[in-house]
Design a protein around this motif. Structure first.
Motif, short mmCIF file in Angstrom:
data_model
loop_
_atom_site.label_atom_id
_atom_site.label_comp_id
_atom_site.label_asym_id
_atom_site.label_seq_id
_atom_site.Cartn_x
_atom_site.Cartn_y
_atom_site.Cartn_z
N ASN A 139 32.26 34.98 34.41
CA ASN A 139 31.47 34.16 35.33
C ASN A 139 32.25 33.75 36.58
O ASN A 139 31.67 33.41 37.60
CB ASN A 139 30.96 32.91 34.59
CG ASN A 139 29.82 32.25 35.32
OD1 ASN A 139 28.94 32.94 35.83
ND2 ASN A 139 29.84 30.93 35.39
N CYS A 140 33.57 33.74 36.47
CA CYS A 140 34.41 33.44 37.65
C CYS A 140 35.11 34.71 38.14
O CYS A 140 35.96 34.63 39.04
CB CYS A 140 35.46 32.38 37.31
SG CYS A 140 34.77 30.73 37.08
N GLY A 141 34.80 35.85 37.55
CA GLY A 141 35.44 37.10 37.96
C GLY A 141 36.91 37.17 37.60
O GLY A 141 37.69 37.88 38.23
N ILE A 142 37.31 36.45 36.57
CA ILE A 142 38.72 36.42 36.15
C ILE A 142 38.86 37.23 34.85
O ILE A 142 38.17 36.96 33.87
CB ILE A 142 39.19 34.95 35.95
CG1 ILE A 142 39.23 34.24 37.30
CG2 ILE A 142 40.55 34.90 35.26
CD1 ILE A 142 39.48 32.75 37.22
N ASP A 143 39.77 38.20 34.84
CA ASP A 143 39.88 39.09 33.67
C ASP A 143 41.22 38.94 32.97
O ASP A 143 41.80 39.89 32.48
CB ASP A 143 39.65 40.55 34.09
CG ASP A 143 40.70 41.04 35.08
OD1 ASP A 143 41.63 40.27 35.41
OD2 ASP A 143 40.59 42.19 35.55
N ASN A 144 41.71 37.69 32.90
CA ASN A 144 43.04 37.45 32.36
C ASN A 144 42.98 36.37 31.28
O ASN A 144 42.71 35.21 31.56
CB ASN A 144 43.95 37.00 33.52
CG ASN A 144 45.39 36.83 33.10
OD1 ASN A 144 45.67 36.32 32.01
ND2 ASN A 144 46.31 37.26 33.95
N GLY A 151 31.92 29.05 48.32
CA GLY A 151 33.01 29.40 49.23
C GLY A 151 34.28 28.59 49.05
O GLY A 151 35.21 28.70 49.85
N LEU A 152 34.39 27.79 47.99
CA LEU A 152 35.61 27.02 47.79
C LEU A 152 36.78 27.90 47.35
O LEU A 152 37.94 27.50 47.50
CB LEU A 152 35.39 25.90 46.77
CG LEU A 152 34.87 24.60 47.38
CD1 LEU A 152 33.39 24.70 47.68
CD2 LEU A 152 35.16 23.42 46.48
N ALA A 153 36.47 29.04 46.76
CA ALA A 153 37.51 30.00 46.39
C ALA A 153 36.84 31.34 46.22
O ALA A 153 35.61 31.43 46.10
CB ALA A 153 38.19 29.57 45.08
N GLU A 154 37.63 32.40 46.21
CA GLU A 154 37.09 33.73 45.95
C GLU A 154 36.86 33.88 44.45
O GLU A 154 37.64 33.36 43.64
CB GLU A 154 38.09 34.80 46.40
CG GLU A 154 38.36 34.85 47.88
CD GLU A 154 37.18 35.37 48.67
OE1 GLU A 154 36.53 36.33 48.21
OE2 GLU A 154 36.89 34.79 49.74
N PHE A 155 35.86 34.64 44.07
CA PHE A 155 35.74 35.01 42.66
C PHE A 155 36.98 35.78 42.25
O PHE A 155 37.50 36.60 43.01
CB PHE A 155 34.49 35.88 42.44
CG PHE A 155 33.22 35.06 42.39
CD1 PHE A 155 32.92 34.30 41.28
CD2 PHE A 155 32.36 35.05 43.48
CE1 PHE A 155 31.77 33.53 41.23
CE2 PHE A 155 31.20 34.28 43.43
CZ PHE A 155 30.90 33.52 42.32
N GLY A 156 37.49 35.46 41.09
CA GLY A 156 38.69 36.14 40.60
C GLY A 156 39.99 35.43 40.94
O GLY A 156 41.05 35.82 40.47
N ASP A 157 39.90 34.37 41.72
CA ASP A 157 41.11 33.65 42.15
C ASP A 157 41.54 32.69 41.04
O ASP A 157 41.10 31.54 40.98
CB ASP A 157 40.83 32.91 43.45
CG ASP A 157 42.09 32.25 44.03
OD1 ASP A 157 43.07 32.06 43.28
OD2 ASP A 157 42.07 31.90 45.22
N ALA A 158 42.42 33.19 40.17
CA ALA A 158 42.84 32.42 38.99
C ALA A 158 43.58 31.15 39.39
O ALA A 158 43.39 30.08 38.79
CB ALA A 158 43.72 33.28 38.09
N ALA A 216 43.24 29.35 42.06
CA ALA A 216 42.29 28.36 42.55
C ALA A 216 41.53 27.72 41.39
O ALA A 216 41.28 26.51 41.38
CB ALA A 216 41.31 29.01 43.53
N ALA A 217 41.18 28.54 40.40
CA ALA A 217 40.46 28.00 39.24
C ALA A 217 41.31 26.96 38.52
O ALA A 217 40.84 25.86 38.19
CB ALA A 217 40.06 29.13 38.30
N ILE A 218 42.58 27.29 38.30
CA ILE A 218 43.48 26.35 37.61
C ILE A 218 43.65 25.08 38.45
O ILE A 218 43.59 23.96 37.94
CB ILE A 218 44.84 27.02 37.34
CG1 ILE A 218 44.67 28.12 36.29
CG2 ILE A 218 45.88 25.99 36.88
CD1 ILE A 218 45.87 29.04 36.14
#
Lengths: 583, 583
Positions: B328-333, B365-372, B374-376
């Motif tokens: 859902n956030c485009g993060i694959d890690n 637009g607060l962060a790019e999808f996949g931007d781990a 930024a998510a943290i």
């Protein structure tokens, strides 16, 4: 008269005859009818299926006194209800002169451009004006007047509308070409923002006053109407003398001036921000202590506020604005409030909602009550779109939720204005039941309760409040549909001649033959239409309630709570729905 | 069994016999009955009139397999609906052993103290533990275990609950004394925060297992039940082997894995975050690839996740958590997701809602999808209580409003979990109609649609989905009331013997004589009670709808929209309300 339909998805513009179902409607009755017919009640307010409607009233453009109101309509991003919010300024009269009954802005742009709609006698055109992106209302209109001419009127949004904040307004320029008149409540500026529409420039060159069916009869009725306004104490003396801010001392004395986020009804600093003090201040600085927000106004409750250096700062902030940032935030300094008023007009946010929001933020500990610098800083953050600013720009309910407090003065997500319902029970009835969320203009119960106009009720008692609010809500919706300023009500409520003059103006101008009942039906039907939309959007009796604290926390100095029963509130619309339900 | 009533206004504690109207109820049925009877439906969720109820299920404390769930109930700060959210861990069993059917926390403290409730066989006591103020769940429970002993169980809130954020959870310690099991959904941690209650420490010393009315019959039924769980493919193989995260590949293959804020049903990075990869990773780092979240669980779908340095990081993040922050956030890690899982358990926010919120923030637009990173960073901001963090901590709906976007995947203000309703129509029915807001556990339509358990439906078609969701919602509410883990449903749905074993355990333990219908009535009545509360709180059919985009934006790869009609959705509760309406 035509409908001007602007499709932002493909940029197409269509001028169409008014369909049968909208014929004979104006102002609020028209915006609400279009929203009810064309906007899915459960749509996302910021999504492509919402529409923004702008409509002058039935009498707008004529010589009828005080008839220059512009109604904006749509599904509110703040409340989720249907919304009509109206403003003065010159745009409504220009639209009427151009034969435009309503502008309907629909769809959603696929690009990121900053669109401006330019309307002339030759038609309407969309252009992209990249330089306006992110500009405040003052810079926006200055740039557009330069490009399109000083005789235009401009409808615009500031940064708040572009950011799609739920308290964003739609600004309308006044006779001095300043963006000081706002369709303030309910966030319709955000809807305009979702359409990618930064401004509408209306050039009246070559247009002419709409013709009346019976010009002589209209002239006679309009004369009676203006005379009635000139005879009434409030419209001929109080409002011109002190503006709306005449109310600070009156409501404070009544113990109903919401102070420090609705924790008291009495503000010890009221005198310093009163209409009397404001008048002295304005006169001492060569401002205007009397001013018309649109041509043809005989009341002239507006004013122009100067800095200590005798330079223009803002229009004379209205009572609600002065209360919202004054008593409600514990700030007793008119210059601070005027500075904030200017900022909020420029950013394009509702002054009532913003003041209420600042007070909620103060309750939540973001600043001390009375901290003027903090208040100014927080308003500036809205314009900058910081996370805090965006939260504040979404209003009191969102701010209360984000900062975890429950003492939040909202109904249907919209903040209560400058009358505490615990000391002014009738206003609580209007707040609770209005189709718009908490809204004083929807049914101004201050008249019979405090001013003793159109009735004589005890503001501390529930008796008769539902009936009075109902009648006021009907009358108001009628005035909003005629394009008349709400303040004519002070004359109309106690004068059959003034009411008759409105009826006669409508009949003479439009070639109708309305009875008194028919005139009120204009308002009644609009309310029933709005209520049906809200019902379809999921609103129920449970939403027609004041916030919990109004029932549980007694308000000093009267130490009263809101006492109108749920059962009585739920009766308010019953006779209207029986009488005016659509066939 | 007793009710333990904690009045935070005056600090008084009362142990009372269960009143007649609550007798025979447990878990969700009990929390919902108490909320419905004692909490005003229109009260402010963060105000003093809301209550927090904590209740073990009817079978909790017995030897029944997987019966250790703790139900938390109240009016939700997130949705405004009634709320029940349940968790594993050891607290429910300890409460049951102490003879406590429910804890009711009510009122609001007049001080600012950090209260801890300590429950032993001698009774309950409130103390103030100032050192815990502002602490995360991990530090909180470490401190409390040190003070009160390692054999206790602890129910606590992190910073989010103290800040009264609408996504705040209530954490429950697991058998290793880690705060990893959460009553996650709906913000009941914020209600605990408004009560000034940081933690509840339950010391089981000297307590004993609740006695069954017919111990031999109970033992026999419990054996059948455990055998059934050991025979079922999902409960005996899939879940122990891969945990809930077995679903990533399954749902991705079905094209129903919501990706990048619900804009696709397929995530190209799914393999990297799948249950298979997670198992390999855990085994390679000497974590636990199998683990019971409470004693007596025979499924053991939980796990323990280690860092690359083979040190404890967090429990094995669940499928919903991995989806929320992964696809859902485009993060694959997986390591990033596990780090976030630890942070969210510590701060005490719902992992589903938070992941959905981060994706909304990314859309805005607060962060790019996949931007781990930024998510943290954004999750850490929640813990710090910055304005951005507080906004995110109020969930996807508030975040969407504040940042001005309309593509927000919520129902009744609660984010949709890890199954896109456009490719899994049955799940959309549950999201739309659940009394809880969008909630997969409320009626897990994945079973008949994808796993082909308890039915065989086409997930892309509306046919039969309402009936299936209705049956699942009833069964789930029953399991939630019995204190049984929802995952036993995989065995129960296709095995009359397993269902019969539940009936037999209830009858033998409680001295009842329930029929099959009576067992289901436990769930049906709970649902009808919840729905009546929501109705009184103002919820209508208009709230039983998916967000607009589910009807208007086709979801790749199937390019389908949600097709269950409003009329069909509105039929879901009709037979239940007819059958189970209170006298």
């Amino acid at each position: 008269m035509k409908l001007l339909r602007i499709n932002m998805t493909d940029g197409s513009i269509q001028s169409q005859d008014i369909p049968a179902e909208y014929r004979g409607l104006g102002g609020r009755a028209l915006t609400s009818a279009i929203v009810a017919a064309e906007v899915p009640p459960c749509c996302a307010p910021l999504g492509p299926n919402n529409k923004l409607i702008l409509a002058p009233g039935l009498l707008t453009g004529t010589t009828a006194a005080c008839s220059g109101r512009l109604s904006a309509g749509g599904k509110s991003p703040l409340t989720g209800t249907i919304k009509e919010s109206n403003a003065g300024g010159t745009a409504a009269q220009h639209l009427a002169r151009l034969g435009i009954a309503a502008i309907i802005v629909q769809g959603a742009p696929t690009d990121d451009a900053t669109h401006v709609l330019h309307i002339t006698t030759d038609g309407a055109k969309l252009t992209s004006q990249a330089r306006l992106k992110g500009k405040g209302n003052y810079a926006t209109v200055a740039s557009l007047f330069k490009k399109f001419g000083e005789k235009c009127s401009i409808i615009s949004i500031g940064q708040a509308g572009e950011m799609k904040l739920a308290t964003a307004t739609i600004a309308v320029t006044d006779p001095e070409n300043r963006p000081t008149r706002h369709c303030g409540r309910g966030g319709l500026g955000a809807v305009m923002g979702t359409k990618g529409l930064k401004a509408i420039v209306i050039d009246p060159a070559g247009s002419k006053r709409p013709e009346s069916a019976d010009p002589e009869a209209f002239k006679a009725a309009a004369r009676v109407f203006a005379d009635e306004l000139r005879k009434n104490e409030v419209t001929s003396n109080t409002l011109p003398m002190y503006g709306t801010n005449a109310l600070i001392n009156v409501i404070n004395q009544a113990g109903a001036l919401p102070t420090r986020n609705f924790t008291s009804g009495y503000f010890e600093g009221a005198e310093k921000i009163s209409g009397e003090t404001q008048r002295e201040t304005i006169l001492a600085r060569d401002g205007l202590a009397k001013h018309a927000c649109h041509p043809g106004c005989v009341i002239q409750c507006s004013r122009v506020y100067h800095t200590k250096k005798k330079e223009y700062l803002t229009k004379g902030p209205e009572y609600e604005t002065i209360w919202a940032h004054g008593a409600n935030c514990g700030i007793d300094n008119l210059d601070v409030i005027a500075e904030i008023d200017h900022l909020e007009d420029d950013i394009g946010v509702d002054t009532i909602e913003t003041g209420a929001t600042l007070a909620v933020a103060m309750s939540a500990g973001l600043a001390e009550f009375g901290d003027a610098k903090a208040a100014i800083r927080m308003v500036k953050e809205i314009g900058k779109g910081t996370p805090l600013g965006r939260t504040l720009g979404c209003g009191a309910a969102v701010t209360g939720k984000v900062f975890g407090i429950s003492h939040v003065p909202t109904v249907k997500g919209q903040s209560m204005p400058a009358y505490d319902p615990r000391a002014l029970q009738g206003m609580g009835v209007t707040y609770a039941t209005s189709t718009m969320g908490a809204d004083h203009t929807a049914g101004y119960s201050v008249a019979p309760n405090i001013l003793k106009i159109g009735g004589d009720l005890d503001p501390l008692k529930p008796d008769g409040q539902v009936e009075a609010s109902r009648d006021l809500q009907v009358a108001t919706a009628m005035l909003d549909s005629a394009g008349l300023c709400l303040f004519v009500a002070f004359a109309v409520l106690d004068s059959p001649a003034a009411f008759g003059a409105i009826k006669d103006m409508l009949n003479a101008h439009l070639g109708w033959n309305l009875s008194d009942d028919d005139v009120l039906a204009i308002g009644g039907k609009a309310l029933v239409t709005e209520r049906a939309f809200n019902k379809a959007a999921g609103f129920t009796a449970a939403d027609d309630r004041l916030p919990e604290f109004c029932y549980t926390e007694p308000l000093p100095p009267h130490d009263t709570v809101f006492m109108v029963t749920d059962q009585d509130l739920d009766q308010l619309f019953v006779p209207l729905e029986e009488k005016y339900a659509a066939k």
